[in-house]
Design a protein around this motif. Structure first.
Motif, mmCIF file in Angstrom:
data_model
loop_
_atom_site.group_PDB
_atom_site.id
_atom_site.type_symbol
_atom_site.label_atom_id
_atom_site.label_comp_id
_atom_site.label_asym_id
_atom_site.label_seq_id
_atom_site.Cartn_x
_atom_site.Cartn_y
_atom_site.Cartn_z
ATOM 1 N N GLU A 2 -11.747 -13.929 8.719
ATOM 2 C CA GLU A 2 -12.166 -13.746 10.115
ATOM 3 C C GLU A 2 -13.682 -13.906 10.310
ATOM 4 N N ALA B 157 3.029 -4.861 2.591
ATOM 5 C CA ALA B 157 2.140 -5.659 3.448
ATOM 6 C C ALA B 157 2.366 -7.158 3.290
ATOM 7 N N TYR C 244 0.895 -1.165 0.000
ATOM 8 C CA TYR C 244 0.000 0.000 0.000
ATOM 9 C C TYR C 244 0.931 1.211 0.000
ATOM 10 N N GLN D 242 -8.331 -15.200 13.633
ATOM 11 C CA GLN D 242 -7.578 -14.732 14.797
ATOM 12 C C GLN D 242 -7.514 -15.839 15.843
ATOM 13 N N ASN E 215 -2.225 -9.371 14.344
ATOM 14 C CA ASN E 215 -2.804 -8.203 13.683
ATOM 15 C C ASN E 215 -1.775 -7.569 12.768
ATOM 16 N N GLY E 216 -2.212 -7.251 11.564
ATOM 17 C CA GLY E 216 -1.322 -6.555 10.632
ATOM 18 C C GLY E 216 -0.315 -7.452 9.941
ATOM 19 N N ALA E 217 -0.457 -8.772 10.099
ATOM 20 C CA ALA E 217 0.519 -9.700 9.507
ATOM 21 C C ALA E 217 0.398 -9.780 7.984
ATOM 22 N N GLY E 218 -0.765 -9.361 7.453
ATOM 23 C CA GLY E 218 -0.933 -9.397 5.997
ATOM 24 C C GLY E 218 -1.944 -10.429 5.520
ATOM 25 N N LYS E 219 -2.757 -10.948 6.430
ATOM 26 C CA LYS E 219 -3.701 -12.016 6.071
ATOM 27 C C LYS E 219 -4.795 -11.491 5.118
ATOM 28 N N THR E 220 -5.424 -10.388 5.522
ATOM 29 C CA THR E 220 -6.485 -9.828 4.668
ATOM 30 C C THR E 220 -5.920 -9.396 3.321
ATOM 31 N N THR E 221 -4.743 -8.805 3.353
ATOM 32 C CA THR E 221 -4.111 -8.360 2.104
ATOM 33 C C THR E 221 -3.907 -9.548 1.166
HETATM 34 P P1 ATP Z 1 -5.856 -8.125 11.083
HETATM 35 O O1 ATP Z 1 -5.795 -9.481 11.708
HETATM 36 O O2 ATP Z 1 -5.675 -7.032 12.069
HETATM 37 O O3 ATP Z 1 -7.032 -7.939 10.178
HETATM 38 P P2 ATP Z 1 -4.121 -8.705 8.805
HETATM 39 O O4 ATP Z 1 -3.142 -9.799 9.076
HETATM 40 O O5 ATP Z 1 -5.327 -9.067 8.038
HETATM 41 O O6 ATP Z 1 -4.521 -7.999 10.149
HETATM 42 P P3 ATP Z 1 -3.717 -6.680 6.817
HETATM 43 O O7 ATP Z 1 -5.047 -6.044 7.036
HETATM 44 O O8 ATP Z 1 -3.509 -7.457 5.599
HETATM 45 O O9 ATP Z 1 -3.301 -7.567 8.080
HETATM 46 O O10 ATP Z 1 -2.617 -5.519 6.899
HETATM 47 C C1 ATP Z 1 -1.245 -5.745 6.603
HETATM 48 C C2 ATP Z 1 -0.505 -4.413 6.675
HETATM 49 O O11 ATP Z 1 -0.963 -3.549 5.639
HETATM 50 C C3 ATP Z 1 -0.694 -3.674 7.986
HETATM 51 O O12 ATP Z 1 0.506 -3.038 8.312
HETATM 52 C C4 ATP Z 1 -1.759 -2.641 7.646
HETATM 53 O O13 ATP Z 1 -1.635 -1.488 8.454
HETATM 54 C C5 ATP Z 1 -1.461 -2.323 6.202
HETATM 55 N N1 ATP Z 1 -2.670 -1.952 5.461
HETATM 56 C C6 ATP Z 1 -3.777 -2.709 5.294
HETATM 57 N N2 ATP Z 1 -4.678 -2.046 4.532
HETATM 58 C C7 ATP Z 1 -4.124 -0.868 4.207
HETATM 59 C C8 ATP Z 1 -4.546 0.251 3.428
HETATM 60 N N3 ATP Z 1 -5.732 0.268 2.821
HETATM 61 N N4 ATP Z 1 -3.693 1.297 3.330
HETATM 62 C C9 ATP Z 1 -2.483 1.279 3.917
HETATM 63 N N5 ATP Z 1 -2.006 0.271 4.656
HETATM 64 C C10 ATP Z 1 -2.824 -0.801 4.805
#
Ligand code: ATP
Length: 246
Positions: A172, A29, A24, A204, A49-55
């Motif tokens: 999730e 990510a 991003y 989670q 949290n923030g590991a990159g799973k949703t991405t």
């Molecule tokens: P969670 O369990 O909290 O949902 P996650 O493992 O799904 O976390 P992601 O949501 O993929 O993590 O985020 C991975 C990284 O990318 C994090 O550092 C987050 O802050 C960043 N990030 C996610 N979405 C955006 C965005 N739209 N713009 C900028 N940074 C983003």
């Protein structure tokens, strides 16, 4: 000849992610992610949290364009195809927060799941979803935004099933739900998997995610740090310390 074709079909992953990088702006990510899912598997993707799973899920289903790397579904690269094109091929995601249409009724939400279908089984499939989720049937005219969180998750799963998924990405699904609903959602995930649908589950709740999965991947700061049979990861001291509260 026919033997080698059968072997190829058995050994080729349904989903294959290679050297995936997603950013991003300046935030990296997901870094160099490799991941395979074989047809019919239930695979969990866990991480803090923030590991990159949703991405990762968003890049797989076409909601985010990766910087580089390749995603193949059923043996074909799917880069540049929008989520709708992938839904048509059977790659369906239930997003974090469920993504239901709050101002539409339950029935209308379910019909949105059939939006791309042209077959004649839509009505009977909707009936099947209502039989499986009687709470939705009882409330079929109710606006989806007025449902409880757990009911909304059931609706999101029902809608996704109506798209006839071959691979279901779940982000999730139990987040913020009461324990009884958490159990019910995991039961539905298990049922979907036993129907032969491949499932990639982001959770989670690492313990439950590992207990129900065939295999799992562990992400940390955008990088894959561990992978293997879920039962082995449950016994892994590193996983126990970082994700299972041991
Ligand atoms: P969670 O369990 O909290 O949902 P996650 O493992 O799904 O976390 P992601 O949501 O993929 O993590 O985020 C991975 C990284 O990318 C994090 O550092 C987050 O802050 C960043 N990030 C996610 N979405 C955006 C965005 N739209 N713009 C900028 N940074 C983003």
């Amino acid at each position: 000849m026919s033997v080698s074709i059968e072997v190829d079909e058995l050994t080729e992953p349904q989903l294959s992610v290679r050297q995936l990088h997603v950013a991003y702006g300046g935030i990296q990510a997901v870094k160099n992610l490799n991941l395979d899912l074989y047809a019919g598997e239930l695979v969990s993707l866990i991480g803090a949290n923030g590991a990159g799973k949703t991405t990762t899920l968003k890049a797989i289903c076409g909601l985010l364009a990766p910087q580089s790397g390749e995603v193949r579904f059923n043996g074909h690269p799917i880069a540049g195809q929008g989520p709708w094109a992938l839904v048509e091929q059977g790659l369906v995601m239930v997003p974090e927060g469920r993504g239901i249409f709050a101002r539409m009724s339950i029935d209308e939400n379910l019909r949105m799941g059939c939006y791309l279908r042209k077959d004649k089984d839509i009505e009977s499939d909707i009936d099947t979803v209502y039989r499986r989720f009687p709470r939705l049937k009882e409330r079929h005219r109710q606006l989806a935004g007025t449902l409880s969180g757990g009911e909304q998750q059931l609706l999101a799963m029902g809608r996704a099933l109506l798209a006839k998924p071959r691979l279901l990405l779940l982000d999730e699904p139990t987040m913020g739900l009461a324990p009884i609903m958490v159990d019910q959602i995991f039961e539905v995930v298990r049922e979907v998997s036993s129907m032969g649908v491949t499932v990639l589950l982001v959770e989670q709740n690492a313990l439950r995610a590992l207990e129900m999965a065939d295999r799992a991947y562990v992400l940390d700061s955008g990088e894959l740090v561990l992978s293997g049979p879920a039962k082995e990861l449950l016994d892994n001291p590193q996983v126990q310390a970082a994700y299972l509260g041991a």
